[in-house]
Design a protein around this motif. Structure first.
Motif, PDB file in Angstrom:
ATOM      1  N   ASN A  66      50.938  47.200  68.972  1.00  0.00           N
ATOM      2  CA  ASN A  66      49.739  47.428  68.386  1.00  0.00           C
ATOM      3  C   ASN A  66      49.453  47.997  67.015  1.00  0.00           C
ATOM      4  O   ASN A  66      48.174  48.273  66.799  1.00  0.00           O
ATOM      5  CB  ASN A  66      48.784  47.960  69.770  1.00  0.00           C
ATOM      6  CG  ASN A  66      49.388  49.333  69.811  1.00  0.00           C
ATOM      7  OD1 ASN A  66      50.364  49.787  69.304  1.00  0.00           O
ATOM      8  ND2 ASN A  66      48.584  49.704  70.751  1.00  0.00           N
ATOM      9  N   ASP A  67      50.198  48.366  66.374  1.00  0.00           N
ATOM     10  CA  ASP A  67      50.214  48.959  65.074  1.00  0.00           C
ATOM     11  C   ASP A  67      51.461  48.495  64.117  1.00  0.00           C
ATOM     12  O   ASP A  67      52.449  48.914  64.310  1.00  0.00           O
ATOM     13  CB  ASP A  67      50.072  50.407  65.203  1.00  0.00           C
ATOM     14  CG  ASP A  67      50.101  51.198  64.056  1.00  0.00           C
ATOM     15  OD1 ASP A  67      49.819  50.367  62.900  1.00  0.00           O
ATOM     16  OD2 ASP A  67      49.705  52.308  63.977  1.00  0.00           O
ATOM     17  N   ASP A  68      51.135  47.896  63.067  1.00  0.00           N
ATOM     18  CA  ASP A  68      52.114  47.204  62.273  1.00  0.00           C
ATOM     19  C   ASP A  68      52.694  48.443  61.514  1.00  0.00           C
ATOM     20  O   ASP A  68      53.928  48.044  60.906  1.00  0.00           O
ATOM     21  CB  ASP A  68      51.608  46.230  61.348  1.00  0.00           C
ATOM     22  CG  ASP A  68      50.999  44.801  62.025  1.00  0.00           C
ATOM     23  OD1 ASP A  68      51.541  44.671  62.851  1.00  0.00           O
ATOM     24  OD2 ASP A  68      50.212  44.483  61.332  1.00  0.00           O
ATOM     25  N   ARG A  69      52.095  49.524  61.420  1.00  0.00           N
ATOM     26  CA  ARG A  69      52.872  50.560  60.440  1.00  0.00           C
ATOM     27  C   ARG A  69      53.619  51.376  61.501  1.00  0.00           C
ATOM     28  O   ARG A  69      54.443  52.580  61.155  1.00  0.00           O
ATOM     29  CB  ARG A  69      51.701  51.520  59.938  1.00  0.00           C
ATOM     30  CG  ARG A  69      50.913  50.682  58.813  1.00  0.00           C
ATOM     31  CD  ARG A  69      49.810  51.589  58.188  1.00  0.00           C
ATOM     32  NE  ARG A  69      48.837  51.947  59.159  1.00  0.00           N
ATOM     33  CZ  ARG A  69      48.216  52.717  59.398  1.00  0.00           C
ATOM     34  NH1 ARG A  69      48.275  53.719  58.366  1.00  0.00           N
ATOM     35  NH2 ARG A  69      47.180  52.970  60.548  1.00  0.00           N
ATOM     36  N   GLY A  70      53.390  51.542  62.729  1.00  0.00           N
ATOM     37  CA  GLY A  70      54.081  52.440  63.901  1.00  0.00           C
ATOM     38  C   GLY A  70      55.336  51.879  64.241  1.00  0.00           C
ATOM     39  O   GLY A  70      55.844  50.558  64.369  1.00  0.00           O
ATOM     40  N   ILE A  71      56.362  52.916  64.455  1.00  0.00           N
ATOM     41  CA  ILE A  71      57.519  52.651  64.873  1.00  0.00           C
ATOM     42  C   ILE A  71      57.945  53.380  66.237  1.00  0.00           C
ATOM     43  O   ILE A  71      57.324  54.343  66.210  1.00  0.00           O
ATOM     44  CB  ILE A  71      58.852  53.119  63.842  1.00  0.00           C
ATOM     45  CG1 ILE A  71      58.376  52.559  62.425  1.00  0.00           C
ATOM     46  CG2 ILE A  71      60.163  52.925  64.287  1.00  0.00           C
ATOM     47  CD1 ILE A  71      58.951  50.880  62.229  1.00  0.00           C
ATOM     48  N   ILE A  72      58.501  52.578  67.001  1.00  0.00           N
ATOM     49  CA  ILE A  72      58.825  53.152  68.481  1.00  0.00           C
ATOM     50  C   ILE A  72      60.215  53.504  68.242  1.00  0.00           C
ATOM     51  O   ILE A  72      60.933  52.970  68.015  1.00  0.00           O
ATOM     52  CB  ILE A  72      58.502  52.159  69.469  1.00  0.00           C
ATOM     53  CG1 ILE A  72      57.181  51.645  69.202  1.00  0.00           C
ATOM     54  CG2 ILE A  72      59.029  52.579  70.919  1.00  0.00           C
ATOM     55  CD1 ILE A  72      56.224  52.751  70.098  1.00  0.00           C
ATOM     56  N   ALA A  73      60.580  54.590  68.922  1.00  0.00           N
ATOM     57  CA  ALA A  73      62.064  55.164  69.229  1.00  0.00           C
ATOM     58  C   ALA A  73      62.218  55.194  70.690  1.00  0.00           C
ATOM     59  O   ALA A  73      61.423  55.639  71.386  1.00  0.00           O
ATOM     60  CB  ALA A  73      62.172  56.733  68.785  1.00  0.00           C
ATOM     61  N   ALA A  74      63.172  54.562  71.060  1.00  0.00           N
ATOM     62  CA  ALA A  74      63.640  54.118  72.626  1.00  0.00           C
ATOM     63  C   ALA A  74      64.917  54.312  72.879  1.00  0.00           C
ATOM     64  O   ALA A  74      65.724  54.029  72.068  1.00  0.00           O
ATOM     65  CB  ALA A  74      63.151  52.709  73.075  1.00  0.00           C
ATOM     66  N   LEU A  75      65.169  55.016  74.153  1.00  0.00           N
ATOM     67  CA  LEU A  75      66.376  55.204  74.543  1.00  0.00           C
ATOM     68  C   LEU A  75      66.888  53.939  75.220  1.00  0.00           C
ATOM     69  O   LEU A  75      66.419  52.937  75.637  1.00  0.00           O
ATOM     70  CB  LEU A  75      66.503  55.921  75.858  1.00  0.00           C
ATOM     71  CG  LEU A  75      66.170  57.625  75.518  1.00  0.00           C
ATOM     72  CD1 LEU A  75      65.965  58.202  77.025  1.00  0.00           C
ATOM     73  CD2 LEU A  75      67.414  58.029  75.151  1.00  0.00           C
ATOM     74  N   THR A  76      68.320  53.778  74.642  1.00  0.00           N
ATOM     75  CA  THR A  76      69.201  52.754  75.021  1.00  0.00           C
ATOM     76  C   THR A  76      69.567  52.824  76.490  1.00  0.00           C
ATOM     77  O   THR A  76      69.720  54.121  76.846  1.00  0.00           O
ATOM     78  CB  THR A  76      70.174  52.306  73.983  1.00  0.00           C
ATOM     79  OG1 THR A  76      70.993  53.454  73.991  1.00  0.00           O
ATOM     80  CG2 THR A  76      69.582  51.970  72.587  1.00  0.00           C
ATOM     81  N   GLU A  77      70.165  51.911  76.936  1.00  0.00           N
ATOM     82  CA  GLU A  77      71.107  52.273  78.350  1.00  0.00           C
ATOM     83  C   GLU A  77      72.179  53.341  78.040  1.00  0.00           C
ATOM     84  O   GLU A  77      72.394  54.172  78.850  1.00  0.00           O
ATOM     85  CB  GLU A  77      71.613  51.194  78.922  1.00  0.00           C
ATOM     86  CG  GLU A  77      70.775  50.083  79.705  1.00  0.00           C
ATOM     87  CD  GLU A  77      69.927  50.989  80.826  1.00  0.00           C
ATOM     88  OE1 GLU A  77      70.633  51.501  81.429  1.00  0.00           O
ATOM     89  OE2 GLU A  77      68.829  50.799  81.059  1.00  0.00           O
TER      90      GLU A  77
END
Length: 165
Positions: free
Chosen positions: A94-105
C-alpha cells in the motif's frame, strides 16, 4: 565529587561496572551467536524482532525503530541476512516507497535452532546470578532509565525473545 563537575566515587564505580558488564555480556552473546549460528548479535536481533511481528514481516522504517538502530545500519544487516537467505525484501503493498523485510522459511528455521541456546546464555549470565529481589530492583531501575532515554513500552515489547516453536 557531587559538585556537578564529576561523578562521585560510587557513581563512577557503578558506571564503570555497568560498562564492563554490558561489554562482557555483549561479547559472550556475540561469540555464542557467531559460533553456533554464524550470526552477529545485530543480525539475531533483526530476526528476533521480525519473528515477533505479524507474519514475520515489518516495514523497514518500523523495524529500524524497534531494532534501536539507524536505517543505514539496519539496511546493512538486512542485506547480509538476505544474502544468507534468512530474510527477503519486497515492496510494500500500500505504499510505493515502503519496503517490507520478511523472514524466509530458512530464517524461521535458523531462529528456532538458535533461540534456545541464546535464551539459555541470557538466563545463565543475566538472570540466574541475581536473586529474585535483585532482579526485581534491576528491572525497575532499567525501566526508569529506559523511560528517561525515550525507550517506549512498544519498543520494549518488540525486544522480547522470539516465541519458541
Amino acid at each position: 565529587m557531587a559538585d556537578g563537575k564529576g561523578l562521585t566515587d560510587r557513581e563512577l564505580r557503578t558506571w564503570r561496572t555497568f560498562l564492563g558488564v554490558a561489554t562482557v555480556l555483549n561479547h559472550r552473546i556475540e561469540q555464542q551467536l557467531k559460533d553456533t549460528a554464524g550470526l552477529s548479535h545485530p543480525q539475531y536481533e533483526v530476526l528476533a524482532r521480525l519473528s515477533n511481528a505479524p507474519d514475520g514481516e515489518l516495514r523497514m522504517t518500523e523495524l529500524a525503530g524497534v531494532a534501536l538502530t539507524s536505517k543505514s545500519g539496519l539496511s546493512y544487516q538486512i542485506t547480509q541476512l538476505e544474502k544468507a537467505g534468512l530474510v527477503q525484501r519486497r515492496p510494500c503493498d500500500n505504499d510505493d516507497r515502503g519496503i517490507i523485510a520478511a523472514l524466509t522459511e530458512a530464517g524461521w528455521s535458523k531462529l528456532r535452532e538458535t533461540a534456545p541456546a541464546h535464551v539459555n546464555l541470557v538466563r545463565s549470565t543475566f538472570v540466574t546470578p541475581l536473586t529474585p529481589d535483585q532482579f526485581t530492583h534491576l528491572t525497575a531501575a532499567l525501566d526508569t532509565l529506559g523511560a528517561h532515554l525515550g525507550i517506549t513500552p512498544q519498543t520494549i515489547t518488540a525486544l522480547r525473545e522470539p516465541p519458541p516453536t
